[in-house]
Structures are given as structure tokens and as C-alpha cells.
Design an enzyme around this catalytic site. Sequence first.
Site, PDB file in Angstrom:
ATOM      1  N   ARG A  49     158.633  -4.074  93.062  1.00 61.68           N
ATOM      2  CA  ARG A  49     158.139  -4.195  94.436  1.00 61.68           C
ATOM      3  C   ARG A  49     157.899  -2.870  95.144  1.00 61.68           C
ATOM      4  O   ARG A  49     157.802  -2.838  96.371  1.00 61.68           O
ATOM      5  CB  ARG A  49     159.108  -5.049  95.284  1.00 61.68           C
ATOM      6  CG  ARG A  49     159.381  -6.442  94.732  1.00 61.68           C
ATOM      7  CD  ARG A  49     158.126  -7.256  94.596  1.00 61.68           C
ATOM      8  NE  ARG A  49     158.428  -8.684  94.356  1.00 61.68           N
ATOM      9  CZ  ARG A  49     157.512  -9.560  93.947  1.00 61.68           C
ATOM     10  NH1 ARG A  49     156.271  -9.181  93.713  1.00 61.68           N
ATOM     11  NH2 ARG A  49     157.841 -10.826  93.759  1.00 61.68           N
ATOM     12  N   ASP A  74     160.495 -11.635  83.554  1.00 58.92           N
ATOM     13  CA  ASP A  74     159.523 -11.986  84.596  1.00 58.92           C
ATOM     14  C   ASP A  74     160.196 -12.002  85.974  1.00 58.92           C
ATOM     15  O   ASP A  74     160.019 -12.922  86.770  1.00 58.92           O
ATOM     16  CB  ASP A  74     158.862 -13.344  84.304  1.00 58.92           C
ATOM     17  CG  ASP A  74     157.576 -13.543  85.108  1.00 58.92           C
ATOM     18  OD1 ASP A  74     157.123 -12.569  85.751  1.00 58.92           O
ATOM     19  OD2 ASP A  74     157.036 -14.662  85.097  1.00 58.92           O
ATOM     20  N   HIS A  98     162.021 -11.939  95.876  1.00 62.75           N
ATOM     21  CA  HIS A  98     161.335 -12.249  97.136  1.00 62.75           C
ATOM     22  C   HIS A  98     162.327 -12.216  98.280  1.00 62.75           C
ATOM     23  O   HIS A  98     163.507 -12.528  98.085  1.00 62.75           O
ATOM     24  CB  HIS A  98     160.726 -13.655  97.103  1.00 62.75           C
ATOM     25  CG  HIS A  98     159.488 -13.763  96.271  1.00 62.75           C
ATOM     26  ND1 HIS A  98     158.314 -13.128  96.595  1.00 62.75           N
ATOM     27  CD2 HIS A  98     159.248 -14.435  95.112  1.00 62.75           C
ATOM     28  CE1 HIS A  98     157.400 -13.410  95.675  1.00 62.75           C
ATOM     29  NE2 HIS A  98     157.940 -14.193  94.761  1.00 62.75           N
TER      30      HIS A  98
END
Lengths: 435, 332
Positions: free
Chosen positions: A75, A316, A320
Site C-alpha cells: 500500500r 495475496d 484495507h
Amino acid sequence: MMDFSRPHFNQRILIRNGRVIDPMQVLDQVADVYIADGLIAGIGQEPLGFRADFEFDAKGMLVIPGAVDLCARVREPGESQKGSIHSETHAAAAAGITHLCCLPDTNPIIDTRAVAVLIQERAYQSGYAHVMPIGAMTRGLEGHQLAEMHALREAGCVGVSQLRRPLKSSQVLLRCLEYASTFDLIVFFQSEEQSLCPAGGVHAGPTATRLGLPGIPECAETIALARDLMLVEYTGVRAHFGQISCAASVELIATAQARGLPVTADVAVHQLYLTDTMVDGFNSHFHVRPPARTEADRQALIDGVKSGVISVLCSDHQPHEAAAKSQPFSDTASGLSAFSHFLPLSYELVHNGLLTESEWVQRIAMNPAHLINLDAGHLGQGSNANLCVFDPNARWRLEPDSILSAGKNTPFLGRELQGRVQLTLRDGTMSYRLG
Amino acid sequence: MTPSTPPHRLQLNPRGRLQHFLTTEGLSTELLTEILDTADSFVSVGKQAVKKVPLLRGKTVVNLFFEASTRTRTTFELAAKRLSADVLNIDISTSATAKGESLMDMLWNLEAMDSDMFVVRHQASGAPHFIAEHVTPTVAVINAGDGRHAHPTQAMLDMYTIRRHKGAFPQLKVAIVGDVLHSRVARSQVHALRGLNVGEVRVIGPKTLIPHDFADLGATLHYDMAQGLKDVDVVIMLRLQRERMESALLPSESEFYRLYGLTQEKLAFAKPDAIVMHPGPINRGVEIESSVADSPRSVILQQVNYGIAVRMAVLSMAMSGQNEMQTVTGEQ
């Protein structure tokens, strides 16, 4: 600048009594591991004049090469509300990961040397895990023009990918593959026909129909995969197919491999545990892409991992912020925070007798490292000490407090896990120790 | 792993009474029948000089419509008012969510105003379920239509209409015609009909609009009107949206009408006393011939009228399910 590694850097570390597993050396025996100057100085044989600054008793535990994760999001740059290189590499270290590949859909996109270098520098400064970028295959991932793939490789990118973004045409894809193969760059595919993937979709099946959620049929993956395989054959490019989700894809890959194509595949560990029916209840933590499919698909993926058609397990990892998941199902972001369960849930395959310890280590460390020509994923004498001590008998429950990632978004919260990372060394430096 | 509670369980309190109304799926025959019986007792309220009963006096009902609706919103409003509740209508297009406030923040604000009940329509499947999971447990959530998932009050008023005209369900064959794929109404109807032990429920349309998984819900699939309508007691037509042509689901309105539009000629395949229903608003000449819509066999306007009584039934039952739990909690 964060300077995590220095205090420990020249430490001499002795890991005693662990069961050392290194498929590269066909090694599986209880032995002491000696680490000095960041390198593996000896296994089972004490180097001359070795005096440990730090000792770790690994009795009953596994000493394995640090995991190499081919698919993770850190991120950064651009999505600081979801995580940072610092937070996510810290979480990776706690998960036994010493090397991870991050994907190019950052902001800005990894389509220039500068972004690729920035990411690696930040990771180096944090000191928890190596981050190796996968570059964008087209400029801005827009699917129109070639990205500067050679420059990206020079800047440390281990391969290129278009992710699940659309390409203008098959012709653009063909040219991308030809150009990548010029420099023997590996292409990471996430095969998907976008027109068959409605936003917020789940596996097209009875559960989707009943809940009134848009369906993504398995052919959304297989028709793209089949096309991609044809173009791989035509161009001879090295290709890796990431996060496949269904039985038919395993078959397509197996057939291509049998015909001698240079293709490999991975599956995300959660795909071996989730099925489409779990979406019942609209729990957005089960919103993943590709969607979790049927029980038969899940079994076929496990069989593929077992047979080696799927030679790599990846996380993966997609952290969030809470708000991204606090919406009605289809409006939520897809993906789960995966580092915490990566080793325990993949080890569960060993626990359940589906893989041997050595096969497990191949799929989480040796094979992925080999695939990107990385000198890691093994415990060779004199090589950088990237390893992990894993207690296969520890049973623990995944709770938000035990997740070091900035993203606590996982459907496995509250689940009992088998096995736990106790210690991780990155280049001979302690990057994580439990407790 | 932590799969959340499926809607059909979340809506019942520990005593098995309604505390929300999110879906007709998984409801017992007894509970479905109780909703219909309760609606029966409210039908006469509309005929009284004073059209009110005091069941929800002092309660605040908030109509939260994230998607445009005239009929459903007004009948919910009337239902709540006839139960003596205070009603607040929130027009979402001008509210704060349109200005970027998150759904959660908006709900917390409404809760802070001591609302007792949210009536929710939302374009996303599962939105009322999401709201029911996240609001304080004392607020009842009524689903007024979510995405393609469910429209349970519409389905119950359809069940009410069928029972009024046709009597017991086990003897009946019911056909649902048209755009089943996008229809929350069809899903809720099939669940309700199965729950009420209907003899047979069929869905009819082209394969682009009939998901083959619908068979798992307990419906039989038909692609031909002559076969699908044969000997049915009830024909339910679904509304066809114009967008379906643009998204390549159908070639044209005229071809759809020729194959699946309900004309007098096609209605002749059904039983001679079959009734015709439609959740509205109807497209004359697209899914139904005008003369059929206006014929004595059409009960479309009665459906609207029964809608108020059925919604009164659901609102009062969910509120009493909530009150029951608050009393229980209070005693502990």
C-alpha cells in the site's frame, strides 16, 4: 531514517535443536544452525571459534528458509490509509516472510525507475523484509503503451504484470509479451476477462443467485487464461499465472506444462479454505477476487498444489482500512489481510497429510525464489541467513491484536490456527520474535 | 472463520419472532401465515372513519430510500401512520451520503435521534442486512427492496393477494414471467411460495433472464409461455427495464412481447380462472397487453391496496419482536 537492523547486525546467532528443513539441500534433520555476519555459517557443524551472542532453543520446532511471497500489497506509495511499507513488512516478518513481491498498482503506478527504487529503499530502511516490485507491463497500467520494462528490471523489478486491468487489444498484449521476452522478463498474469467480472461480484452459482449478488463465472478466468497461454506459446515468454481459482484453470495449466510451455502457477492460500457458499450473510470479509468458488474447485486447487502443477503458494495480502469493508457487500473493496494466516494455513496441508514438510517449504520458499532468480528460499552455507523458526505444535486463535498488518480485514478472525512463527531472520538480523 | 449470520436468521429474535424483516427466505409456514393473518386484521382499518390504530404510538419510523420509489415508499408511510407512528422520510439524493458521508455515519446519526425503525431501500444487495448488523439491537430494520436480493413486503402482499383470491397454497400452480435475473421481487416470491408449501412455482423467460441456479431455490424453469403457463392458477408478470436491451440481454421490446408478453391469447394456456398479478409499475405493450391488465382477471390494483395492510402487519410484528427482547433484557 528508521534504523532497525543495526543493533543486531553483527550478532552471532545460534538456533539449537530445531528440525532443519531445506529441500534445496535435501536436508531434513535435527541440527543446530549457526549464523554470523548475516550469513549461514554452519548447519550441524560449529564454525571454528563461534561464540553466540544470542541463542534460541528451537526444540520441537522447524527451522526453514524464510518464505518468499510472490503477491502482496504493501500500500505504499499512495494508500497510507490501508498500510505502509513499514507496517506491512513488519507484519510479513511476523509471518515468517523474508522476501515479498509487491504489485504495481500503487499510486503512482510502478512504471518508472523512481517508484521501483523508492519502494525498495523504504523496505530496506524498515529492515523487516525485502520488497521486490513487480513492474507495470503497460504505462500507467492503462493497457495502451509498453512500460519501460528494461528500465524497470534495471531498477530491481523481478517481473512485469498488467494485473486485472484491461488491455486495449490482444495485439497490445502480444507486443508486451514479445518485448518482455526480449529481456527474459517473467510476466505475472492474473488472467481475467473483465467484461465477465461485474464489480462487487462473487462466484456465479446458487449462492450468488439467491443473494442477488452479481456473478463472476469461472469462464471469466479460463477464457483469459486460455488466450494468455496461446500467446505465451507463440512468444515463448516466461509466464507465471497468479491466484488461479478453479478446477478448469488447474487443468489448463497442467496441459500447458505437459506440452512443455514455460509456465508456472500459484494459488492464494485462502482459496484452499474458502468456498462460494460462505458469502451467505453478506460478510464483506469474504469479498475476494478472484471469488472463492465451489467445493470441487477448492479440492482441485489442493490437488494441484499437491501434484505440483501449482508450484507456489502466495498470500495475496491486501490490507484495507475498516471503512473499506464497512459497506453493503458489493460496495466493499475486495481482498483480505493475509500475512497472519499464510504459514499456519499452508502448514495445515502438512498437518492434514496432504503435503510433506519439504513439499510445503518448496511451495512457500524454494519454488517462488527460483522463479524470480532470487538467491533465497534455501539455507545454503554461506548464503544470507533468511530463515524462519516455526512451531508446528502451537495452536492459537487469530485475533485482531495478533495481526501486525494495518489491515485487520480477514474472514479467518477467531479461527484456530495450527503452527506459529517464533522467530524470523532477515539477512541474519532478527526481524521478528514472538512475545 | 466468521461467516456472519444469514439474513433469514438475523431477522428472528431468540424466541423465533420477527425483530427485523429482511427476507422471506427461511421463514416458517406458521410465521408467513401469521403475517397474512395479521394483515387480514388491518385490511378493515382503511375502511374506518378514523383510519388509525395505536400500535406504534410514540415510535419513530424512518423511511430511508436510497433508490427512487413512489408506491413502496408511500404505502410504507401510510402503513406507519395508520399505526400512529411518527414518520420521517429521508431523501437520500439530497442527504449527506450524497455529500460523501458514509452510510455508517449516517446511520449512527439517525440512531442518535432515537429512531425505532428503519425502512430501507438500497441498490446494493444485502444493504438492509448490513444495516441490521450494525445499528443498535433495538432498532428494527425493514427491507423495502435491496438490489436483486429481496423485496419481502412486496412478496408478502402478493401472497396475501393470492390467498384472498385462490385460497390454500398447496393446491396452486404459480408462474412468474419475465426478468427474473434482476428481480428481487421474484426471489422473495419464490421463497415465500415455497415456505407456504405452494403446489408448484415456475419461472418463465429467455435464458438471459432466467439464471439456471433458480432451480436451487425450488422453482422449475421454463423458456416457453405455452408450456410454462399450462394450467397455472396465478400468473405474475415482472417489470421489464428498458436498459435490458442496451446490455444485450434482449434484442428488442417487440421480440420480448411476442414471446413472453402476456396477451389474452397466451393467458388462455392458464386455468380459466387464473388471476394476473404485477408488482408495478406496468409497461403496457411490453410485458402485458392493456386488455389483460385491465381485465377482471387482473388483481393489480388490489395488490396496491393490500400492500398497506401487509406493511402494517410487518411493521407491528417486528416492533413487538423488538419490544419483547427489550423486556427480556430489562428483566435480566
